[in-house]
Design a protein around this motif. Structure first.
Motif, PDB file in Angstrom:
ATOM      1  N   ALA A  98       0.827  -1.207   0.000  1.00  0.00           N
ATOM      2  CA  ALA A  98       0.000   0.000   0.000  1.00  0.00           C
ATOM      3  C   ALA A  98       0.859   1.254   0.000  1.00  0.00           C
ATOM      4  O   ALA A  98       0.548   2.232  -0.703  1.00  0.00           O
ATOM      5  N   GLU A  99       1.947   1.252   0.763  1.00  0.00           N
ATOM      6  CA  GLU A  99       2.831   2.418   0.783  1.00  0.00           C
ATOM      7  C   GLU A  99       3.414   2.665  -0.599  1.00  0.00           C
ATOM      8  O   GLU A  99       3.457   3.808  -1.088  1.00  0.00           O
ATOM      9  N   THR A 100       3.837   1.601  -1.254  1.00  0.00           N
ATOM     10  CA  THR A 100       4.358   1.724  -2.619  1.00  0.00           C
ATOM     11  C   THR A 100       3.266   2.194  -3.573  1.00  0.00           C
ATOM     12  O   THR A 100       3.464   3.110  -4.376  1.00  0.00           O
ATOM     13  N   ALA A 101       2.099   1.544  -3.502  1.00  0.00           N
ATOM     14  CA  ALA A 101       1.007   1.865  -4.427  1.00  0.00           C
ATOM     15  C   ALA A 101       0.606   3.328  -4.333  1.00  0.00           C
ATOM     16  O   ALA A 101       0.397   4.005  -5.352  1.00  0.00           O
ATOM     17  N   ARG A 102       0.486   3.854  -3.127  1.00  0.00           N
ATOM     18  CA  ARG A 102       0.079   5.242  -2.930  1.00  0.00           C
ATOM     19  C   ARG A 102       1.118   6.207  -3.503  1.00  0.00           C
ATOM     20  O   ARG A 102       0.772   7.268  -4.018  1.00  0.00           O
ATOM     21  N   ARG A 103       2.369   5.832  -3.414  1.00  0.00           N
ATOM     22  CA  ARG A 103       3.444   6.729  -3.842  1.00  0.00           C
ATOM     23  C   ARG A 103       3.661   6.689  -5.354  1.00  0.00           C
ATOM     24  O   ARG A 103       3.971   7.710  -5.967  1.00  0.00           O
ATOM     25  N   VAL A 104       3.502   5.515  -5.984  1.00  0.00           N
ATOM     26  CA  VAL A 104       3.840   5.401  -7.408  1.00  0.00           C
ATOM     27  C   VAL A 104       2.617   5.384  -8.314  1.00  0.00           C
ATOM     28  O   VAL A 104       2.753   5.464  -9.533  1.00  0.00           O
ATOM     29  N   GLY A 105       1.411   5.256  -7.746  1.00  0.00           N
ATOM     30  CA  GLY A 105       0.214   5.333  -8.583  1.00  0.00           C
ATOM     31  C   GLY A 105      -0.382   4.010  -9.010  1.00  0.00           C
ATOM     32  O   GLY A 105      -1.061   3.931 -10.037  1.00  0.00           O
ATOM     33  N   ILE A 106      -0.161   2.951  -8.245  1.00  0.00           N
ATOM     34  CA  ILE A 106      -0.851   1.681  -8.495  1.00  0.00           C
ATOM     35  C   ILE A 106      -2.256   1.792  -7.917  1.00  0.00           C
ATOM     36  O   ILE A 106      -2.436   2.239  -6.778  1.00  0.00           O
ATOM     37  N   MET A 147       2.140  -2.712 -12.881  1.00  0.00           N
ATOM     38  CA  MET A 147       2.536  -2.257 -11.545  1.00  0.00           C
ATOM     39  C   MET A 147       4.041  -1.994 -11.479  1.00  0.00           C
ATOM     40  O   MET A 147       4.479  -0.994 -10.888  1.00  0.00           O
ATOM     41  N   CYS A 148       4.816  -2.875 -12.081  1.00  0.00           N
ATOM     42  CA  CYS A 148       6.270  -2.700 -12.062  1.00  0.00           C
ATOM     43  C   CYS A 148       6.684  -1.419 -12.782  1.00  0.00           C
ATOM     44  O   CYS A 148       7.571  -0.690 -12.319  1.00  0.00           O
ATOM     45  N   VAL A 149       6.045  -1.121 -13.902  1.00  0.00           N
ATOM     46  CA  VAL A 149       6.349   0.116 -14.616  1.00  0.00           C
ATOM     47  C   VAL A 149       6.098   1.318 -13.720  1.00  0.00           C
ATOM     48  O   VAL A 149       6.898   2.272 -13.694  1.00  0.00           O
ATOM     49  N   ARG A 150       5.009   1.297 -12.974  1.00  0.00           N
ATOM     50  CA  ARG A 150       4.735   2.415 -12.086  1.00  0.00           C
ATOM     51  C   ARG A 150       5.795   2.536 -10.992  1.00  0.00           C
ATOM     52  O   ARG A 150       6.148   3.641 -10.584  1.00  0.00           O
ATOM     53  N   CYS A 151       6.323   1.398 -10.554  1.00  0.00           N
ATOM     54  CA  CYS A 151       7.436   1.439  -9.593  1.00  0.00           C
ATOM     55  C   CYS A 151       8.678   2.055 -10.237  1.00  0.00           C
ATOM     56  O   CYS A 151       9.382   2.859  -9.610  1.00  0.00           O
ATOM     57  N   PHE A 152       8.944   1.700 -11.482  1.00  0.00           N
ATOM     58  CA  PHE A 152      10.116   2.250 -12.170  1.00  0.00           C
ATOM     59  C   PHE A 152       9.996   3.761 -12.346  1.00  0.00           C
ATOM     60  O   PHE A 152      10.975   4.493 -12.227  1.00  0.00           O
TER      61      PHE A 152
END
Length: 302
Positions: A98-106, A147-152
């Motif tokens: 959730a922390e990642t998703a909120r920050r990168v846009g997942i 999802m990985c692209v949004r992390c990148f």
């Protein structure tokens, strides 16, 4: 450091433990990422893996029936939705995601199709046509690529045309990874889990022609993905190339294996070859960085 900062750091470490335990290939490739990006990818992988384990055996091994596994999976999805909305979960893996998703846009645009595909695996699978297969692969793998692209990208937005190309490449790579796994695990999926994912391929007696058709499409997807790597942020490219190389090597080994042996043998890439593929990706990135820096120094001032 606040209490939430410490909790989030601990949650991300928990997710890193999951990827280290479950995936040699992704674990190796992800080591080429910078720390924050590597942690984000681990957070995505850990959630995906936990959901996969609910439907792929550990749930049943613990005594849960299909209905109970479905309830656990549904509860996990609800917890993900709540955590993404609020920024906190008592589940460390969900919190890290959730922390990642909120920050990168997942968003639910990616998570909802994924959980729908996981629910499909709670029942026997025998896909009859390409439409059924593609729908499942989109939810189980292509959205993970997105999802990985949004992390990148780390929350950055690309121009629309470039974003469409990058997303197409991410979906192609996710699909290729998934279909490689279908071929590699064709016997175990059929015998142990009651699943026949590939239309036209008899999991007990696959033919060279049927396997060859699957590999032809898969290799086409790998080419699409490879062509879009230069559009990714520079620091993400080595890891993506390494992952691409690892699965391309697995596809080559599957093609070199007689089709009738696939149900009885789980094909893999030897550790030494995996290490060499990752090392080449890392070296290529180092050369590219050095060349770019040299050209910058040589460029005349304006």
């Amino acid at each position: 450091m606040t209490g939430l900062d410490l909790y989030t750091r601990t949650a991300r470490r928990a997710s890193a433990t999951v990827i280290e335990a479950y995936s040699t290939s992704f674990g190796l490739a992800s080591r080429l990422l910078p720390p924050v990006m590597r942690g984000d990818i681990a957070s995505v992988y850990a959630l995906v893996r936990v959901a996969d384990e609910i439907v792929d055996g550990p749930g049943a091994e613990s005594g849960l029936d299909t209905r109970s596994c479905r309830e656990v999976l549904d509860a996990l999805e609800r917890e993900v939705e709540r955590a993404v909305a609020t920024g906190f979960s008592a589940d460390l893996v969900v919190h890290a995601f959730a922390e990642t998703a909120r920050r990168v846009g997942i968003t639910a645009d990616q998570t909802a199709p994924f959980f729908a595909a996981m629910r499909r695996d709670l029942e026997p699978v025998a896909f009859r046509d390409e439409r059924e297969l593609r729908s499942y692969v989109y939810g189980s793998a292509e959205v993970v690529g997105l999802m990985c692209v949004r992390c990148f990208l780390g929350g950055r937005r690309l121009p629309d045309a470039q974003a469409r190309r990058v997303d197409r490449g991410a979906r192609a790579l996710g699909s290729a990874f998934q279909v490689v796994n279908f071929l590699r695990d064709i016997g175990a999926d059929a015998d142990g889990l009651g699943r026949a994912y590939l239309p036209g391929v008899d999991p007990a007696h696959p033919t060279e022609e049927a396997v060859g058709r699957v590999l032809d499409r898969l290799e086409g997807e790998l080419r699409i993905a490879r062509d879009t790597v230069p559009l990714l942020p520079r620091e993400a490219r080595p890891a993506v190339l390494a992952a691409h190389g690892l699965f391309a090597a697995l596809a080559r080994r599957i093609r070199a294996t007689p089709a009738d042996e696939l149900p009885r043998r789980r094909i893999s890439v030897p550790s030494a070859e995996k290490a060499a593929i990752v090392a080449r990706a890392a070296l290529g990135a180092s050369v590219a960085r050095a060349t770019s820096a040299r050209e910058a120094r040589l460029e005349p001032a304006r």
